[in-house]
Design an enzyme around this catalytic site. Structure first.
Site, PDB file in Angstrom:
ATOM      1  N   GLU A 121       0.853  -1.094  -0.019  1.00  0.00           N
ATOM      2  CA  GLU A 121      -0.050  -0.224  -0.031  1.00  0.00           C
ATOM      3  C   GLU A 121       0.829   1.162   0.077  1.00  0.00           C
ATOM      4  OE1 GLU A 121      -3.574   0.305   0.081  1.00  0.00           O
ATOM      5  OE2 GLU A 121      -2.660   2.154  -0.626  1.00  0.00           O
ATOM      6  N   VAL A 124       2.795   3.596  -3.229  1.00  0.00           N
ATOM      7  CA  VAL A 124       2.218   4.613  -4.193  1.00  0.00           C
ATOM      8  C   VAL A 124       1.483   5.636  -3.589  1.00  0.00           C
ATOM      9  CG1 VAL A 124       0.842   5.323  -6.321  1.00  0.00           C
ATOM     10  CG2 VAL A 124       1.666   2.966  -6.090  1.00  0.00           C
ATOM     11  N   LYS A 197       5.578   4.417  -9.602  1.00  0.00           N
ATOM     12  CA  LYS A 197       4.253   4.227  -9.176  1.00  0.00           C
ATOM     13  C   LYS A 197       2.960   4.121 -10.120  1.00  0.00           C
ATOM     14  CE  LYS A 197       5.928   7.207  -5.303  1.00  0.00           C
ATOM     15  NZ  LYS A 197       6.268   8.532  -5.017  1.00  0.00           N
ATOM     16  N   GLY A 295       7.007  11.273   3.350  1.00  0.00           N
ATOM     17  CA  GLY A 295       7.291  11.279   4.719  1.00  0.00           C
ATOM     18  C   GLY A 295       7.235  10.105   5.662  1.00  0.00           C
TER      19      GLY A 295
HETATM   20  P1  NAP Z   1      16.367   5.725   4.052  1.00  0.00           P
HETATM   21  O1  NAP Z   1      15.878   6.716   5.041  1.00  0.00           O
HETATM   22  O2  NAP Z   1      17.335   5.624   3.279  1.00  0.00           O
HETATM   23  O3  NAP Z   1      16.460   4.128   5.095  1.00  0.00           O
HETATM   24  C1  NAP Z   1      16.756   3.144   4.360  1.00  0.00           C
HETATM   25  C2  NAP Z   1      17.255   2.208   5.582  1.00  0.00           C
HETATM   26  O4  NAP Z   1      17.644   0.741   4.953  1.00  0.00           O
HETATM   27  C3  NAP Z   1      18.388   2.632   6.312  1.00  0.00           C
HETATM   28  O5  NAP Z   1      18.340   2.178   7.649  1.00  0.00           O
HETATM   29  C4  NAP Z   1      19.452   1.789   5.850  1.00  0.00           C
HETATM   30  O6  NAP Z   1      20.526   1.584   6.761  1.00  0.00           O
HETATM   31  C5  NAP Z   1      18.818   0.678   5.346  1.00  0.00           C
HETATM   32  N1  NAP Z   1      19.542  -0.019   4.384  1.00  0.00           N
HETATM   33  C6  NAP Z   1      19.778   0.135   3.279  1.00  0.00           C
HETATM   34  N2  NAP Z   1      20.379  -0.762   2.351  1.00  0.00           N
HETATM   35  C7  NAP Z   1      20.859  -1.767   3.250  1.00  0.00           C
HETATM   36  C8  NAP Z   1      21.314  -3.154   3.114  1.00  0.00           C
HETATM   37  N3  NAP Z   1      21.830  -3.305   2.049  1.00  0.00           N
HETATM   38  N4  NAP Z   1      21.631  -3.936   4.312  1.00  0.00           N
HETATM   39  C9  NAP Z   1      21.063  -3.326   5.559  1.00  0.00           C
HETATM   40  N5  NAP Z   1      20.268  -2.300   5.458  1.00  0.00           N
HETATM   41  C10 NAP Z   1      20.260  -1.377   4.605  1.00  0.00           C
HETATM   42  O7  NAP Z   1      14.954   5.390   3.232  1.00  0.00           O
HETATM   43  P2  NAP Z   1      13.428   5.567   3.328  1.00  0.00           P
HETATM   44  O8  NAP Z   1      13.186   6.818   2.958  1.00  0.00           O
HETATM   45  O9  NAP Z   1      12.997   5.121   4.789  1.00  0.00           O
HETATM   46  O10 NAP Z   1      12.793   4.812   2.140  1.00  0.00           O
HETATM   47  C11 NAP Z   1      12.616   3.291   2.394  1.00  0.00           C
HETATM   48  C12 NAP Z   1      11.953   2.807   1.225  1.00  0.00           C
HETATM   49  O11 NAP Z   1      10.555   3.252   1.432  1.00  0.00           O
HETATM   50  C13 NAP Z   1      12.320   3.076  -0.108  1.00  0.00           C
HETATM   51  O12 NAP Z   1      12.096   2.074  -0.951  1.00  0.00           O
HETATM   52  C14 NAP Z   1      11.415   4.347  -0.449  1.00  0.00           C
HETATM   53  O13 NAP Z   1      11.333   4.445  -1.888  1.00  0.00           O
HETATM   54  C15 NAP Z   1      10.214   4.106   0.206  1.00  0.00           C
HETATM   55  N6  NAP Z   1       9.156   5.020   0.437  1.00  0.00           N
HETATM   56  C16 NAP Z   1       9.764   6.205   0.975  1.00  0.00           C
HETATM   57  C17 NAP Z   1       8.997   7.208   1.346  1.00  0.00           C
HETATM   58  C18 NAP Z   1       9.487   8.669   2.151  1.00  0.00           C
HETATM   59  O14 NAP Z   1       8.694   9.559   2.172  1.00  0.00           O
HETATM   60  N7  NAP Z   1      10.750   8.403   2.515  1.00  0.00           N
HETATM   61  C19 NAP Z   1       7.674   7.046   0.817  1.00  0.00           C
HETATM   62  C20 NAP Z   1       7.332   6.018   0.327  1.00  0.00           C
HETATM   63  C21 NAP Z   1       7.986   5.111   0.273  1.00  0.00           C
HETATM   64  P3  NAP Z   1      21.772   2.649   7.231  1.00  0.00           P
HETATM   65  O15 NAP Z   1      20.573   3.667   7.837  1.00  0.00           O
HETATM   66  O16 NAP Z   1      22.673   1.916   8.348  1.00  0.00           O
HETATM   67  O17 NAP Z   1      22.287   3.392   6.091  1.00  0.00           O
HETATM   68  N1  HSE Z   2      10.131  10.359  -2.699  1.00  0.00           N
HETATM   69  C1  HSE Z   2       9.106   9.731  -2.803  1.00  0.00           C
HETATM   70  C2  HSE Z   2       8.247  10.999  -2.939  1.00  0.00           C
HETATM   71  C3  HSE Z   2       8.567   9.355  -1.533  1.00  0.00           C
HETATM   72  O1  HSE Z   2       8.837  12.307  -2.917  1.00  0.00           O
HETATM   73  O2  HSE Z   2       7.162  10.876  -3.227  1.00  0.00           O
HETATM   74  C4  HSE Z   2       7.104   8.695  -1.716  1.00  0.00           C
HETATM   75  O3  HSE Z   2       7.012   7.513  -2.284  1.00  0.00           O
END
Ligand code: NAP
Ligand code: HSE
Length: 422
Positions: A121, A124, A197, A295
């Site tokens: 969920e 996107v 997405k 976020g």
């Molecule tokens: P992030 O802040 O970069 O967090 C990624 C986490 O994964 C970090 O804790 C990192 O560890 C860990 N990690 C990455 N590669 C790893 C590996 N090979 N082995 C072990 N740990 C690993 O990313 P995020 O923003 O939370 O996003 C996570 C996912 O959600 C992504 O697929 C993103 O596209 C998706 N997403 C994000 C958002 C958003 O608003 N941020 C919204 C929707 C979807 P370290 O901290 O030690 O580097």
């Molecule tokens: N980087 C993405 C955005 C996170 O800004 O929409 C949410 O999928």
């Protein structure tokens, strides 16, 4: 229900904390407690403000028999694919927010998962429950069109450029600080995240196969204050749109690009990190969904809704079809056949005959001009900026015209084009 969080960054840390903060209401709704028991990170020494044990040893977590659900929040494509595939082969449930993973591997993951729950969920439109809406709420409909703002970072940048005259780089930096951007922000500003997405939504709506490389993707990097000036003059707003539209002959048009949209359209009011998606179904007509698109907390809300679904034993086919559509269910329309209206900005030498040559090239390439604006020039300037919009025409004609115009010696900058979505 015991949960491992693979990736404890912006989203993962919020998942861990909300599962603890809201554990009473989550227990009441799920019928069982949902407990985060371990987190995977690369660097265990980093402070993250979470109360769960952390490890950098993926294997030792994946092999734990006591874990019921693995939440993948690492980001990337091939590494998470490897990890998630192994988890699914062990018949353990998976929840992910990783749209890049799904854009490339959704059908293989669906096949691997079989009856094992696989929630996505959060992949996107962040906190908007758009997957459930399309897959469940609108399942009676043939979907005519999906048009959405599905990248929070680029919408935040465009809104701040338009409303506060903020510089592109400054707005991007703030989006990164707020945890909206991808680890590599070129995915956001280049349109790739929105394309990932769009492919997920189009798979549910149309059974579409295909990778991001198969669709038209343009980003917001080349938008300037001059484009914003034009948009203001003509009552447009610039948005990065993701569009899926049923075309003729079992084809579906899929495209991501900046677009000029009229100030009167509801999507023009979707500002900042908010996302908005309009879905046109043949029975329901248009319905629109609005909410935070990125976020940590908003995304964690969607991740946890999948965990609650798994605890409740809710079963829905992953991409919405009990009987899988065949490979040819719907095909992607070749991008040169897309038809829409266009805006283009040309920087030219201020000489006699330039306008005549330009309009001649447009006419020879089947383009009909809808409006024209010449920005008053500074006295000392020998160049001038021209803005044109066209009536509806074909992508291949506009591309050919721009290529001819680019070769003219009075052109002083690469021509820039934005589509108009009416
Ligand atoms: P992030 O802040 O970069 O967090 C990624 C986490 O994964 C970090 O804790 C990192 O560890 C860990 N990690 C990455 N590669 C790893 C590996 N090979 N082995 C072990 N740990 C690993 O990313 P995020 O923003 O939370 O996003 C996570 C996912 O959600 C992504 O697929 C993103 O596209 C998706 N997403 C994000 C958002 C958003 O608003 N941020 C919204 C929707 C979807 P370290 O901290 O030690 O580097
Ligand atoms: N980087 C993405 C955005 C996170 O800004 O929409 C949410 O999928």
């Amino acid at each position: 229900m015991k949960v491992a969080i693979l990736g404890v960054g912006t989203v993962g840390s919020e998942v861990a904390n909300i599962l603890i903060k809201n554990k009473d209401i989550i227990l009441a709704r799920a019928g069982v407690s949902i407990e985060p028991v371990i987190g995977l990170v690369r660097d265990t020494s980093k402070k993250r403000g979470v109360q769960i044990p952390l490890s950098s040893d993926a294997r030792s977590i994946i092999e734990r028999d006591d874990i019921d659900v693995f939440v993948e929040l690492m980001g990337g494509v091939e590494k998470p694919y490897e990890v998630v595939s192994e988890i699914l082969k062990r018949k353990k449930a998976v929840v992910t927010a990783n749209k890049a993973l799904l854009a490339y591997h959704r059908y293989k993951l669906q096949a691997l998962a079989g009856d094992t729950p696989f929630g996505f969920e959060a992949s996107v439109a962040g906190g908007i429950p758009i997957i459930k809406t399309l897959r469940e709420g609108l399942s009676a409909n043939r979907i005519e069109k999906i048009i959405g703002i599905v990248n929070g970072t680029s919408n935040f940048i465009l809104t701040n450029m338009m409303q506060k005259n903020e510089k592109f780089e400054d707005a991007l930096k703030r989006a990164q600080e707020l945890g909206y951007a991808e680890a590599d922000p070129s995915f956001d500003i280049g349109g790739f995240d929105a394309a990932h997405k769009l492919l997920i939504l189009a798979s549910i709506a149309y059974g579409v196969h295909g990778d991001p490389e198969d669709i038209l993707i343009e980003g917001i990097e080349e938008i300037t204050q001059e484009d914003i000036y034009f948009a203001r003059e003509f009552d447009f707003i610039i948005k990065l749109l993701a569009v899926a539209k049923r075309a003729c002959d079992n084809k579906v048009e899929l495209r991501v690009h900046p677009a000029l949209i009229s100030k009167d359209q509801m999507l023009s009011k979707v500002d900042g990190v908010m996302n908005g998606v309009s879905i046109y179904g043949d029975c329901v007509g248009e319905s629109m969904y609005y909410g935070p698109g990125a976020g940590g907390s908003a995304t964690a809300s969607a991740v946890i809704s999948d965990l609650i679904d798994i605890a409740r034993d809710n079963k829905n086919p992953m991409l919405g079809y009990k009987i899988l559509p065949s490979e040819n269910f719907m095909q992607i329309l070749p991008s040169e056949q897309i038809r829409t209206k266009y805006y283009f900005r040309l920087r030219v030498r201020d000489e006699k005959g330039v306008l005549a040559k330009l309009t001649n090239i447009m006419s020879l390439n089947d383009l009909s001009i809808d409006s024209f604006l010449q920005k008053p020039k500074l006295k000392t300037d020998e160049e001038v900026t021209l803005f044109f919009t066209t009536h509806t025409c074909c992508e291949k004609d506009i591309k050919r015209a721009i290529s001819v115009i680019s070769g003219e010696n009075f052109i002083t900058q690469k021509p820039f084009m934005i589509r108009i979505e009416s």
